[in-house]
Write a protein that holds these residues in place. Sequence first.
Motif, PDB file in Angstrom:
ATOM      1  N   GLN A   1       1.254   1.889  -4.110  1.00  0.00           N
ATOM      2  CA  GLN A   1       0.528   1.909  -2.847  1.00  0.00           C
ATOM      3  C   GLN A   1       1.390   1.290  -1.754  1.00  0.00           C
ATOM      4  O   GLN A   1       1.862   0.162  -1.896  1.00  0.00           O
ATOM      5  N   GLN A   3       1.839  -0.064   2.097  1.00  0.00           N
ATOM      6  CA  GLN A   3       1.148  -0.551   3.293  1.00  0.00           C
ATOM      7  C   GLN A   3       2.122  -0.487   4.464  1.00  0.00           C
ATOM      8  O   GLN A   3       3.283  -0.887   4.334  1.00  0.00           O
ATOM      9  N   VAL A   5       2.645  -1.485   8.577  1.00  0.00           N
ATOM     10  CA  VAL A   5       2.169  -2.330   9.673  1.00  0.00           C
ATOM     11  C   VAL A   5       3.048  -2.096  10.892  1.00  0.00           C
ATOM     12  O   VAL A   5       4.251  -2.374  10.864  1.00  0.00           O
ATOM     13  N   CYS A  22       7.769  -0.435  12.356  1.00  0.00           N
ATOM     14  CA  CYS A  22       6.806  -0.187  11.284  1.00  0.00           C
ATOM     15  C   CYS A  22       7.397  -0.749  10.005  1.00  0.00           C
ATOM     16  O   CYS A  22       8.417  -0.250   9.512  1.00  0.00           O
ATOM     17  N   ALA A  24       7.152  -1.529   6.064  1.00  0.00           N
ATOM     18  CA  ALA A  24       6.514  -1.023   4.853  1.00  0.00           C
ATOM     19  C   ALA A  24       6.572  -2.067   3.753  1.00  0.00           C
ATOM     20  O   ALA A  24       7.578  -2.762   3.596  1.00  0.00           O
ATOM     21  N   SER A  25       5.503  -2.163   3.004  1.00  0.00           N
ATOM     22  CA  SER A  25       5.462  -3.063   1.855  1.00  0.00           C
ATOM     23  C   SER A  25       4.702  -2.379   0.727  1.00  0.00           C
ATOM     24  O   SER A  25       4.012  -1.392   0.938  1.00  0.00           O
ATOM     25  N   GLY A  26       4.866  -2.919  -0.461  1.00  0.00           N
ATOM     26  CA  GLY A  26       4.180  -2.355  -1.610  1.00  0.00           C
ATOM     27  C   GLY A  26       4.907  -1.168  -2.204  1.00  0.00           C
ATOM     28  O   GLY A  26       4.409  -0.529  -3.121  1.00  0.00           O
ATOM     29  N   TYR A 116       0.416   8.012   3.629  1.00  0.00           N
ATOM     30  CA  TYR A 116       0.101   6.657   4.061  1.00  0.00           C
ATOM     31  C   TYR A 116       0.162   6.541   5.582  1.00  0.00           C
ATOM     32  O   TYR A 116       1.019   7.149   6.219  1.00  0.00           O
ATOM     33  N   GLY A 118      -0.381   3.582   8.945  1.00  0.00           N
ATOM     34  CA  GLY A 118      -0.628   2.249   9.443  1.00  0.00           C
ATOM     35  C   GLY A 118      -1.884   2.224  10.288  1.00  0.00           C
ATOM     36  O   GLY A 118      -2.531   3.261  10.503  1.00  0.00           O
ATOM     37  N   GLN A 119      -2.211   1.044  10.792  1.00  0.00           N
ATOM     38  CA  GLN A 119      -3.421   0.870  11.591  1.00  0.00           C
ATOM     39  C   GLN A 119      -3.201   1.246  13.055  1.00  0.00           C
ATOM     40  O   GLN A 119      -4.171   1.437  13.787  1.00  0.00           O
TER      41      GLN A 119
END
Length: 127
Positions: A1, A3, A5, A22, A24-26, A116, A118-119
Motif C-alpha cells: 500500500q 501513501q 502526501v 509528493c 511516497a511511503s509504504g 493511488y 494523495g489528498q
Amino acid sequence: QVQLVESGGGLVQAGGSLSLSCAASGGTSRSYTMGWFRRAPGEEREFVAAISQSGGTTYYADSVKGRFTISRANAKNTVYLQMNSLKPEETAVYYCAADTRTAQAMRVIGQDLLGYWGQGTQVTVSS
C-alpha cells in the motif's frame, strides 16, 4: 500500500511560480509511474503531467507545456512539479497519483483506474 502526501501549495500572484512535492511511503516510488492532476472549482479533475518510473519519459497537458516541469528523485521517493507563469484559471487542488501503468497510459486512462492518490494541495493564483 502506497501513501502519497503532497506539499508546497499556497497563494501566488499571476505570473508567479510554485513548486509542489509528493512524498511516497509504504512502497518504493521507483516502481510506479507518478503523475499530477488538478481539480479546479466546479470542474472535473484533469491530467497535468506524468513521469515514467525511471524519469526518462514525461508527458504534459497541452495547457502547461513549456511552463510546468515534472521530475522525480527516486532515492527520496519524491516527485515534484515546478510551475511557472501561473494563471488565475490554474487555481485548483493539485493531486499526486501513482500507478504501475506507463506514463502514456496515465495520461489517457480513466482516473478511477489509477492505483493511488494523495489528498491534494491547494494552489491559488490571484489576478
